[in-house]
Scaffold this motif. Structure first.
Motif, PDB file in Angstrom:
ATOM      1  N   SER A 107      50.874  48.643  47.192  1.00 55.15           N
ATOM      2  CA  SER A 107      51.672  47.635  46.491  1.00 55.15           C
ATOM      3  C   SER A 107      50.777  46.823  45.552  1.00 55.15           C
ATOM      4  O   SER A 107      49.552  46.928  45.597  1.00 55.15           O
ATOM      5  CB  SER A 107      52.357  46.703  47.497  1.00 55.15           C
ATOM      6  OG  SER A 107      51.393  46.008  48.255  1.00 55.15           O
ATOM      7  N   THR A 108      51.408  46.037  44.727  1.00 56.36           N
ATOM      8  CA  THR A 108      50.702  45.159  43.807  1.00 56.36           C
ATOM      9  C   THR A 108      51.099  43.729  44.105  1.00 56.36           C
ATOM     10  O   THR A 108      52.284  43.426  44.236  1.00 56.36           O
ATOM     11  CB  THR A 108      51.056  45.507  42.350  1.00 56.36           C
ATOM     12  OG1 THR A 108      50.747  46.885  42.122  1.00 56.36           O
ATOM     13  CG2 THR A 108      50.274  44.660  41.377  1.00 56.36           C
ATOM     14  N   THR A 109      50.117  42.847  44.228  1.00 56.85           N
ATOM     15  CA  THR A 109      50.394  41.440  44.501  1.00 56.85           C
ATOM     16  C   THR A 109      49.802  40.582  43.386  1.00 56.85           C
ATOM     17  O   THR A 109      49.006  41.052  42.580  1.00 56.85           O
ATOM     18  CB  THR A 109      49.791  40.995  45.843  1.00 56.85           C
ATOM     19  OG1 THR A 109      48.376  41.163  45.801  1.00 56.85           O
ATOM     20  CG2 THR A 109      50.368  41.775  47.003  1.00 56.85           C
ATOM     21  N   VAL A 110      50.191  39.341  43.371  1.00 52.62           N
ATOM     22  CA  VAL A 110      49.678  38.384  42.392  1.00 52.62           C
ATOM     23  C   VAL A 110      48.960  37.273  43.144  1.00 52.62           C
ATOM     24  O   VAL A 110      49.496  36.701  44.092  1.00 52.62           O
ATOM     25  CB  VAL A 110      50.820  37.794  41.531  1.00 52.62           C
ATOM     26  CG1 VAL A 110      50.288  36.739  40.581  1.00 52.62           C
ATOM     27  CG2 VAL A 110      51.517  38.901  40.772  1.00 52.62           C
ATOM     28  N   ARG A 111      47.743  36.980  42.736  1.00 49.55           N
ATOM     29  CA  ARG A 111      46.952  35.911  43.346  1.00 49.55           C
ATOM     30  C   ARG A 111      46.735  34.807  42.316  1.00 49.55           C
ATOM     31  O   ARG A 111      46.456  35.079  41.151  1.00 49.55           O
ATOM     32  CB  ARG A 111      45.578  36.434  43.802  1.00 49.55           C
ATOM     33  CG  ARG A 111      45.635  37.554  44.800  1.00 49.55           C
ATOM     34  CD  ARG A 111      46.022  37.006  46.154  1.00 49.55           C
ATOM     35  NE  ARG A 111      46.212  38.104  47.083  1.00 49.55           N
ATOM     36  CZ  ARG A 111      45.860  38.056  48.343  1.00 49.55           C
ATOM     37  NH1 ARG A 111      45.314  36.968  48.833  1.00 49.55           N
ATOM     38  NH2 ARG A 111      46.079  39.068  49.118  1.00 49.55           N
ATOM     39  N   VAL A 112      46.841  33.569  42.761  1.00 48.84           N
ATOM     40  CA  VAL A 112      46.596  32.418  41.889  1.00 48.84           C
ATOM     41  C   VAL A 112      45.441  31.638  42.486  1.00 48.84           C
ATOM     42  O   VAL A 112      45.492  31.237  43.654  1.00 48.84           O
ATOM     43  CB  VAL A 112      47.845  31.523  41.760  1.00 48.84           C
ATOM     44  CG1 VAL A 112      47.552  30.332  40.865  1.00 48.84           C
ATOM     45  CG2 VAL A 112      49.011  32.323  41.233  1.00 48.84           C
ATOM     46  N   ARG A 113      44.392  31.462  41.699  1.00 53.17           N
ATOM     47  CA  ARG A 113      43.202  30.751  42.171  1.00 53.17           C
ATOM     48  C   ARG A 113      43.008  29.472  41.366  1.00 53.17           C
ATOM     49  O   ARG A 113      43.020  29.494  40.137  1.00 53.17           O
ATOM     50  CB  ARG A 113      41.975  31.657  42.017  1.00 53.17           C
ATOM     51  CG  ARG A 113      40.774  31.134  42.771  1.00 53.17           C
ATOM     52  CD  ARG A 113      39.598  32.057  42.607  1.00 53.17           C
ATOM     53  NE  ARG A 113      38.946  31.684  41.358  1.00 53.17           N
ATOM     54  CZ  ARG A 113      38.336  32.522  40.548  1.00 53.17           C
ATOM     55  NH1 ARG A 113      38.309  33.793  40.816  1.00 53.17           N
ATOM     56  NH2 ARG A 113      37.766  32.093  39.448  1.00 53.17           N
ATOM     57  N   ALA A 114      42.852  28.370  42.061  1.00 53.90           N
ATOM     58  CA  ALA A 114      42.642  27.089  41.392  1.00 53.90           C
ATOM     59  C   ALA A 114      41.233  27.025  40.812  1.00 53.90           C
ATOM     60  O   ALA A 114      40.279  27.463  41.447  1.00 53.90           O
ATOM     61  CB  ALA A 114      42.845  25.947  42.379  1.00 53.90           C
ATOM     62  N   LEU A 115      41.123  26.475  39.614  1.00 54.97           N
ATOM     63  CA  LEU A 115      39.825  26.306  38.976  1.00 54.97           C
ATOM     64  C   LEU A 115      39.237  24.948  39.351  1.00 54.97           C
ATOM     65  O   LEU A 115      39.898  24.103  39.954  1.00 54.97           O
ATOM     66  CB  LEU A 115      39.955  26.445  37.463  1.00 54.97           C
ATOM     67  CG  LEU A 115      40.413  27.836  36.980  1.00 54.97           C
ATOM     68  CD1 LEU A 115      40.547  27.841  35.468  1.00 54.97           C
ATOM     69  CD2 LEU A 115      39.465  28.908  37.433  1.00 54.97           C
ATOM     70  N   LYS A 116      37.993  24.748  38.985  1.00 55.70           N
ATOM     71  CA  LYS A 116      37.242  23.564  39.411  1.00 55.70           C
ATOM     72  C   LYS A 116      37.920  22.244  39.035  1.00 55.70           C
ATOM     73  O   LYS A 116      38.005  21.325  39.843  1.00 55.70           O
ATOM     74  CB  LYS A 116      35.836  23.625  38.807  1.00 55.70           C
ATOM     75  CG  LYS A 116      34.928  22.524  39.269  1.00 55.70           C
ATOM     76  CD  LYS A 116      33.539  22.716  38.687  1.00 55.70           C
ATOM     77  CE  LYS A 116      32.607  21.626  39.178  1.00 55.70           C
ATOM     78  NZ  LYS A 116      31.251  21.814  38.646  1.00 55.70           N
TER      79      LYS A 116
END
Length: 107
Positions: free
Chosen positions: A92-101
């Protein structure tokens, strides 16, 4: 001792109105900007896109491929204590969201 109710998150229309008053643009223009941003994210994360999109100073959005998992037999379920079989899972394909500094420093 009762807890104080937590403040509710602003609704979509409240966010649009707040940004419109802060920038001096109309709500319709703000809505157009958000629609354009959504389209750009869709292009970047789509199959033909690079798979990553960065909103400067806020977050990085990345498309991630999760490989298929094989079926497993005789695995102990820790919750029930019973031995069970786990079915196979397709890739499957997922979406990740990472907060920046800078976003992390706001909190």
């Amino acid at each position: 001792m009762a807890k104080a109710p937590s403040p509710k998150a602003p609704s979509k229309s409240e966010v649009m109105a707040n940004i419109a008053t802060a920038t001096g643009l109309t709500k319709k223009q703000i809505t157009t900007v958000f629609e354009a941003l959504t389209a750009e994210i869709g292009k970047a994360l789509g199959k033909k896109g690079p798979g990553a999109f960065q909103i400067p100073g806020l977050c990085k959005i990345v498309r991630k491929h999760v490989p298929a998992k094989k079926a497993q037999k005789g695995v102990l379920n820790r919750l029930t204590g019973k031995v069970e079989d786990r079915p196979a899972k397709p890739a499957s394909t997922t979406v990740r969201v990472r907060a920046l500094k800078s976003l992390k420093s706001m909190v």
